[in-house]
Design a protein around this motif. Structure first.
Motif, short mmCIF file in Angstrom:
data_model
loop_
_atom_site.label_atom_id
_atom_site.label_comp_id
_atom_site.label_asym_id
_atom_site.label_seq_id
_atom_site.Cartn_x
_atom_site.Cartn_y
_atom_site.Cartn_z
N ASP A 90 8.31 7.85 -10.80
CA ASP A 90 7.61 7.50 -12.28
C ASP A 90 6.57 6.35 -11.66
OD1 ASP A 90 6.84 7.16 -14.93
OD2 ASP A 90 8.58 6.48 -15.45
N ASN A 91 5.36 6.41 -12.75
CA ASN A 91 4.53 5.55 -12.67
C ASN A 91 4.26 4.72 -14.21
OD1 ASN A 91 2.12 3.73 -12.66
ND2 ASN A 91 1.41 5.04 -10.93
N THR A 92 4.73 3.22 -14.08
CA THR A 92 4.95 2.58 -15.48
C THR A 92 3.71 1.48 -15.40
OG1 THR A 92 6.15 0.85 -14.44
CG2 THR A 92 7.32 2.56 -15.26
N ASP A 93 2.81 1.82 -14.59
CA ASP A 93 1.50 0.71 -14.72
C ASP A 93 0.90 0.91 -15.98
OD1 ASP A 93 1.92 -0.60 -12.15
OD2 ASP A 93 1.19 0.90 -11.27
N GLY A 94 0.38 2.15 -16.06
CA GLY A 94 -0.56 2.54 -17.37
C GLY A 94 0.14 2.31 -18.51
N ARG A 95 1.49 2.61 -18.87
CA ARG A 95 2.19 2.50 -20.10
C ARG A 95 2.43 1.04 -20.12
NH1 ARG A 95 7.28 5.64 -19.26
NH2 ARG A 95 6.25 5.83 -16.90
N GLY A 96 2.55 0.03 -19.19
CA GLY A 96 2.81 -1.27 -19.34
C GLY A 96 1.33 -1.84 -19.78
N PRO A 115 0.89 -1.29 -0.07
CA PRO A 115 0.19 -0.16 0.02
C PRO A 115 0.97 1.07 0.07
CG PRO A 115 0.23 -0.74 2.43
CD PRO A 115 1.30 -1.25 1.33
N CYS A 116 1.96 1.32 -0.67
CA CYS A 116 2.99 2.32 -0.53
C CYS A 116 3.09 3.03 -1.47
CB CYS A 116 4.45 1.92 -0.26
SG CYS A 116 4.27 0.74 1.05
N LYS A 117 2.30 3.13 -2.71
CA LYS A 117 2.40 3.89 -3.92
C LYS A 117 2.27 5.49 -3.70
CE LYS A 117 1.59 0.29 -7.37
NZ LYS A 117 0.72 -0.16 -8.52
N LEU A 118 1.47 5.69 -2.77
CA LEU A 118 0.90 7.17 -2.27
C LEU A 118 2.21 7.73 -1.61
CD1 LEU A 118 -0.99 9.41 -2.71
CD2 LEU A 118 -2.22 8.74 -0.34
N ASP A 119 2.93 7.04 -0.80
CA ASP A 119 4.03 7.42 0.09
C ASP A 119 5.05 7.70 -0.81
OD1 ASP A 119 2.73 7.12 2.40
OD2 ASP A 119 3.14 4.90 2.72
N ALA A 120 5.13 6.79 -1.89
CA ALA A 120 6.41 7.15 -2.69
C ALA A 120 6.17 8.23 -3.54
CB ALA A 120 6.45 5.69 -3.77
N TYR A 121 4.79 8.57 -4.01
CA TYR A 121 4.78 9.86 -4.60
C TYR A 121 4.78 11.16 -3.79
CZ TYR A 121 1.38 13.34 -6.48
OH TYR A 121 0.89 14.46 -7.15
N LYS A 122 4.58 11.18 -2.57
CA LYS A 122 5.03 12.21 -1.57
C LYS A 122 6.59 12.09 -1.44
CE LYS A 122 0.76 11.85 0.95
NZ LYS A 122 0.28 11.38 1.95
N LEU A 123 7.30 10.96 -1.45
CA LEU A 123 8.83 11.24 -0.95
C LEU A 123 9.54 11.74 -2.31
CD1 LEU A 123 10.76 8.63 0.85
CD2 LEU A 123 11.26 8.71 -1.57
N ALA A 124 9.09 11.34 -3.53
CA ALA A 124 9.73 11.86 -4.83
C ALA A 124 10.05 13.36 -4.68
CB ALA A 124 9.04 11.21 -6.02
N ALA A 131 -0.10 12.09 -13.01
CA ALA A 131 -1.57 12.19 -13.38
C ALA A 131 -2.13 10.87 -12.62
CB ALA A 131 -1.76 11.88 -14.68
N ALA A 132 -1.20 9.84 -12.22
CA ALA A 132 -1.71 8.77 -11.35
C ALA A 132 -1.89 9.03 -9.86
CB ALA A 132 -0.93 7.66 -11.76
N GLY A 133 -1.09 10.19 -9.50
CA GLY A 133 -1.02 10.47 -8.24
C GLY A 133 -0.42 9.46 -7.12
N ALA A 134 0.39 8.47 -7.90
CA ALA A 134 0.96 7.31 -7.43
C ALA A 134 2.31 7.04 -7.97
CB ALA A 134 0.06 6.09 -7.44
N VAL A 135 3.22 6.29 -7.49
CA VAL A 135 4.58 5.96 -8.01
C VAL A 135 4.84 4.54 -7.62
CG1 VAL A 135 6.85 6.27 -7.28
CG2 VAL A 135 5.80 8.25 -7.85
N ASN A 136 5.23 3.89 -8.77
CA ASN A 136 5.44 2.79 -8.42
C ASN A 136 6.87 2.23 -8.96
OD1 ASN A 136 5.67 2.70 -11.36
ND2 ASN A 136 4.98 0.51 -11.67
N THR A 137 7.66 3.52 -9.22
CA THR A 137 9.22 3.33 -9.69
C THR A 137 9.73 4.33 -9.09
OG1 THR A 137 8.63 2.25 -11.76
CG2 THR A 137 10.88 2.86 -11.51
#
Ligand code: ATR
Length: 268
Positions: free
Chosen positions: A99-105, A63-72, A81-87
């Motif tokens: 970055d968030n690569t989910d949608g492009r994947g 459940p950390c994608k929003l925390d990563a968004y805030k930390l970057a 756009a995603a309001g979330a970070v997976n990378t």
């Protein structure tokens, strides 16, 4: 040897280490890739400790994608756009890029599977984090219209209002007409449920894609679509591979081959 890892909770079942070790072997990159369990409230410390100990980047999952968004320190347009970070990636100057690569994947996989995108009428089911994360890359493919349907209608409308020219939000009862592509971005398949979309709507789709994946390639939603004779039905395994390839490319500057990875991890 450069260090990478995936962070989340739970983490023991993550396939990311297998994928990235395979990519590293195929592209002759010298790296290790581990799993790190993040206890509640410890994301920032866990990431910073990992980077201090030589980590060059990481993937971030539930459940950390929003925390990563805030930390970057800086964010890609997709992450914004995603309001979330997976990378996350440690840059030359020591700053942290998100970055968030989910949608492009996902979009890569939809193209591979010949699912309609450009000029298509697309139904997205669900209006949570997963739906938000795929909107921009799908809109970039220039569909004719996107309809977001959600149990909680106000959430569908709020997400749609970010892209007012192309996207409408509604409840399941209001759905009408036929869709070229239906994407299940709700978490219904996690509990084995099928969202309450009328059979005729599902049956009329040229293609169906569930963001969820399973070892057997079956989810409650793909089973439903198959039972209604939809021809092009897919679970989200290719999206998993696609987002991993894009993360690897961001870190290493080389792009692993998609088909080689799919053959290895989904041989059927
Ligand atoms: P995620 O990050 O997976 O998107 P989320 O942000 O909690 O998780 O969002 C879950 C989404 O799945 C929501 O759109 C939710 O609908 P509500 O907003 O009405 O709660 C949807 N969802 C979950 N279970 C569902 C079910 N059984 N049928 C239909 N929609 C469901």
């Amino acid at each position: 040897t450069d260090k990478y890892a995936v962070l989340g909770n739970p983490i023991e079942h993550s396939m990311s280490p297998l994928l990235h070790e395979f990519f590293a072997e195929k592209t002759s990159q010298d790296l290790t890739y581990g799993r790190i369990l993040v206890e509640t409230g410890t994301f920032e410390k866990t990431v910073r400790d990992f980077f201090k100990s030589g980590g060059r980047g990481c993937n971030v999952t539930v459940p950390c994608k929003l925390d990563a968004y805030k930390l970057a320190d800086s964010l890609s347009d997709y992450a914004k756009a995603a309001g979330a970070v997976n990378t996350l990636k440690v840059m030359e100057d020591g700053s942290i890029y998100g970055d968030n690569t989910d949608g492009r994947g996902l979009v890569y996989d939809l193209k591979r599977l010949s699912c309609p995108l450009a000029g298509a009428r697309i139904l997205i089911i669900g209006a949570g984090g997963a739906a938000k994360g795929i909107m921009l890359p799908i809109i970039n493919e220039d569909p004719k219209e996107i309809v977001i349907a959600n149990r909680t209608v106000s959430k569908a409308q709020a997400l749609a209002s970010v892209y007012p020219q192309k996207v409408k939000g509604c409840g399941f009862d209001e759905l009408e007409g036929s869709f070229d592509l239906i994407i299940n971005a709700s978490s219904s398949s996690l509990s084995g449920d099928v969202p309450p979309v009328k059979d005729e709507i599902i049956a009329g789709a040229k293609a169906v894609y569930d963001l969820m994946y399973s070892k057997t390639a079956k989810t409650a939603f793909t089973e439903k679509a198959l039972s209604l004779n939809v021809q092009n039905v897919n679970d989200g395994f290719g999206m998993l591979i696609g987002q991993a390839i894009l993360s690897f490319e961001l870190w290493r500057g080389v792009k692993p081959d998609f088909d080689t990875a799919i053959k290895k991890f989904r041989p059927c």
